[in-house]
Scaffold this motif. Structure first.
Motif, PDB file in Angstrom:
ATOM      1  N   LEU A 191     -49.150  18.420   5.873  1.00  0.00           N
ATOM      2  CA  LEU A 191     -48.180  18.562   6.953  1.00  0.00           C
ATOM      3  C   LEU A 191     -48.336  17.463   7.989  1.00  0.00           C
ATOM      4  O   LEU A 191     -47.345  16.891   8.474  1.00  0.00           O
ATOM      5  CB  LEU A 191     -48.350  19.931   7.627  1.00  0.00           C
ATOM      6  N   GLU A 192     -49.571  17.153   8.318  1.00  0.00           N
ATOM      7  CA  GLU A 192     -49.830  16.092   9.296  1.00  0.00           C
ATOM      8  C   GLU A 192     -49.317  14.747   8.790  1.00  0.00           C
ATOM      9  O   GLU A 192     -48.717  13.969   9.545  1.00  0.00           O
ATOM     10  CB  GLU A 192     -51.328  16.020   9.592  1.00  0.00           C
ATOM     11  N   ALA A 193     -49.543  14.476   7.511  1.00  0.00           N
ATOM     12  CA  ALA A 193     -49.093  13.204   6.930  1.00  0.00           C
ATOM     13  C   ALA A 193     -47.575  13.113   6.903  1.00  0.00           C
ATOM     14  O   ALA A 193     -47.000  12.057   7.198  1.00  0.00           O
ATOM     15  CB  ALA A 193     -49.658  13.050   5.521  1.00  0.00           C
ATOM     16  N   VAL A 194     -46.909  14.213   6.543  1.00  0.00           N
ATOM     17  CA  VAL A 194     -45.440  14.231   6.497  1.00  0.00           C
ATOM     18  C   VAL A 194     -44.871  13.982   7.893  1.00  0.00           C
ATOM     19  O   VAL A 194     -43.931  13.199   8.076  1.00  0.00           O
ATOM     20  CB  VAL A 194     -44.927  15.565   5.928  1.00  0.00           C
ATOM     21  N   ARG A 195     -45.451  14.635   8.884  1.00  0.00           N
ATOM     22  CA  ARG A 195     -44.981  14.474  10.262  1.00  0.00           C
ATOM     23  C   ARG A 195     -45.206  13.034  10.743  1.00  0.00           C
ATOM     24  O   ARG A 195     -44.314  12.430  11.343  1.00  0.00           O
ATOM     25  CB  ARG A 195     -45.717  15.455  11.174  1.00  0.00           C
ATOM     26  N   ALA A 244     -43.976  29.406  12.659  1.00  0.00           N
ATOM     27  CA  ALA A 244     -43.370  28.353  13.481  1.00  0.00           C
ATOM     28  C   ALA A 244     -42.311  27.552  12.733  1.00  0.00           C
ATOM     29  O   ALA A 244     -41.640  26.706  13.321  1.00  0.00           O
ATOM     30  CB  ALA A 244     -44.461  27.416  13.996  1.00  0.00           C
ATOM     31  N   GLY A 245     -42.182  27.799  11.428  1.00  0.00           N
ATOM     32  CA  GLY A 245     -41.194  27.083  10.630  1.00  0.00           C
ATOM     33  C   GLY A 245     -41.640  25.709  10.157  1.00  0.00           C
ATOM     34  O   GLY A 245     -40.844  24.931   9.645  1.00  0.00           O
ATOM     35  N   GLU A 246     -42.931  25.395  10.294  1.00  0.00           N
ATOM     36  CA  GLU A 246     -43.450  24.093   9.894  1.00  0.00           C
ATOM     37  C   GLU A 246     -43.846  24.051   8.422  1.00  0.00           C
ATOM     38  O   GLU A 246     -43.864  22.991   7.803  1.00  0.00           O
ATOM     39  CB  GLU A 246     -44.666  23.726  10.755  1.00  0.00           C
ATOM     40  N   MET A 247     -44.163  25.200   7.882  1.00  0.00           N
ATOM     41  CA  MET A 247     -44.628  25.326   6.502  1.00  0.00           C
ATOM     42  C   MET A 247     -43.822  26.448   5.864  1.00  0.00           C
ATOM     43  O   MET A 247     -43.509  27.446   6.529  1.00  0.00           O
ATOM     44  CB  MET A 247     -46.127  25.637   6.514  1.00  0.00           C
ATOM     45  N   VAL A 248     -43.467  26.308   4.590  1.00  0.00           N
ATOM     46  CA  VAL A 248     -42.542  27.292   4.033  1.00  0.00           C
ATOM     47  C   VAL A 248     -43.221  28.502   3.391  1.00  0.00           C
ATOM     48  O   VAL A 248     -42.658  29.594   3.390  1.00  0.00           O
ATOM     49  CB  VAL A 248     -41.575  26.650   3.012  1.00  0.00           C
ATOM     50  N   ALA A 249     -44.428  28.329   2.861  1.00  0.00           N
ATOM     51  CA  ALA A 249     -45.028  29.466   2.163  1.00  0.00           C
ATOM     52  C   ALA A 249     -46.511  29.235   1.901  1.00  0.00           C
ATOM     53  O   ALA A 249     -46.998  28.096   1.910  1.00  0.00           O
ATOM     54  CB  ALA A 249     -44.315  29.712   0.826  1.00  0.00           C
ATOM     55  N   SER A 250     -47.215  30.333   1.654  1.00  0.00           N
ATOM     56  CA  SER A 250     -48.609  30.287   1.209  1.00  0.00           C
ATOM     57  C   SER A 250     -48.867  31.528   0.364  1.00  0.00           C
ATOM     58  O   SER A 250     -48.273  32.586   0.596  1.00  0.00           O
ATOM     59  CB  SER A 250     -49.572  30.261   2.398  1.00  0.00           C
ATOM     60  N   VAL A 251     -49.733  31.389  -0.608  1.00  0.00           N
ATOM     61  CA  VAL A 251     -50.051  32.507  -1.502  1.00  0.00           C
ATOM     62  C   VAL A 251     -51.197  33.321  -0.925  1.00  0.00           C
ATOM     63  O   VAL A 251     -52.282  32.796  -0.674  1.00  0.00           O
ATOM     64  CB  VAL A 251     -50.418  32.011  -2.914  1.00  0.00           C
TER      65      VAL A 251
END
Length: 324
Positions: free
Chosen positions: A237-241, A267-274
């Motif tokens: 996420l940090e790299a994408v931002r 927060a809507g920054e990440m879509v999912a986690s298992v």
């Protein structure tokens, strides 16, 4: 050749060489079984998932009124083997282990079994042991497939996918990768894994891997990055931002549903986690360990069903109360 356990004197010397001391063996609770009767070896306590699992262990130990020794293998199979051998000499009756490498601990598990020490694996199984080791953990293949199924459903016309794997050689990595591959293959030829690299479950390594991927694919970036643990997802996420891509242009999914990941989903920054419920895994293992000591009941394997957590079902996450 079958590896022989070292003598008691050599054992303690070997353990000392790997730092098995009071500083690494933490008593988690009070009363009950002796301090060395139940030993829990985590593969790497620098990983948030195992920090959370240890916290659940300590809470369950307090509830059960038992003492548990905790060891940190520091992602080193040789150290983990030496730690467990030393634990046996010190009087452990049950060893609960999250192995650094699924195959590397097979011989050590057999030797412990020969000495009458019960072995239970959590999160990652032990493969190749002559005496099968009961395993308590989530179905990692199903978890990987759930990530892929989300991609197929979200991008019905196909998608370019990056897969960032966790610890090489661990059953969790092998099985999650298998599930991802199966799920994407079922979606059809439009779903392509454009690169698959390991970041060894580390946030900083995932940051570097993602930066390199986005640099090399800047004109044709991936649609989705599947990270096979949440700490790596934070790095991605940090790299994408930092790369300046528009919000939600590249979807990032993780695995483990740690509190930070749930907060990012909220927060809507990440879509999912298992969600694979580390608390239920380690609590079940500890209860079985206590039963083994008290009644002689043989530990049994337990398979948990993972759940893909998104904004739609965030309230159902087992640790939602920890989301700020």
């Amino acid at each position: 050749m079958t590896r022989q356990l070292p003598s008691r004197r050599r054992f303690f010397g070997l353990a000392a060489g790997f730092g098995v001391s009071a500083g690494l063996l933490g008593a988690c609770s009070r009363g009950g079984a002796g301090a060395s009767e139940i030993v829990v070896s985590f593969n790497d306590l620098s990983q948030p998932f195992f920090v959370a699992m240890r916290r659940e262990l300590e809470d369950e130990a307090t509830k059960l009124g038992v003492k548990v020794q905790v060891l940190d293998a520091q992602n080193n199979s040789s150290k983990q083997i030496a730690d467990l051998e030393a634990a046996a000499v010190q009087g452990a009756k049950v060893v609960i282990v999250a192995p650094t490498d699924s195959k590397a601990l097979a011989t050590a598990a057999d030797e412990l079994t020969k000495q009458g020490v019960a072995v239970i694996s959590v999160d990652r199984n032990i493969a190749g042991a002559k005496t099968p080791v009961p395993h308590i953990g989530a179905d990692n293949v199903a978890g990987g497939r759930a990530m892929a199924d989300w991609v197929v459903k979200t991008y019905p016309g196909g998608a370019r996918v990056v897969v960032i794997t966790n610890d090489p050689g661990s059953s969790s990595s092998i099985e999650r990768v298998k599930g991802v591959h199966e799920g994407l293959a079922a979606g059809g030829a439009g779903f392509k894994i454009v690169t698959e690299q390991t970041a060894n479950s580390k946030r900083d390594q995932a940051l570097t891997v993602t930066q390199n991927v986005l640099t090399s694919m800047h004109d044709t970036p991936p649609d989705v990055i599947l990270c096979l643990n949440d700490d790596m997802a934070m790095g991605a996420l940090e790299a994408v931002r930092a790369a300046g891509f528009p919000s939600n242009r590249i979807k990032v999914l993780g695995f483990d549903a740690i509190p930070e990941a749930l907060a990012r989903i909220k927060a809507g920054e990440m879509v999912a986690s298992v969600e694979q419920n580390p608390g239920q895994q380690i609590r079940t293992a500890l209860r079985q360990a206590v039963d083994k000591i008290k009644t002689g009941a043989a530990p049994k394997s337990v398979s948990l069903t993972p759940v893909l957590i998104t904004s739609a079902n965030l309230a159902e996450a087992s640790r939602i109360a920890e989301v700020k």
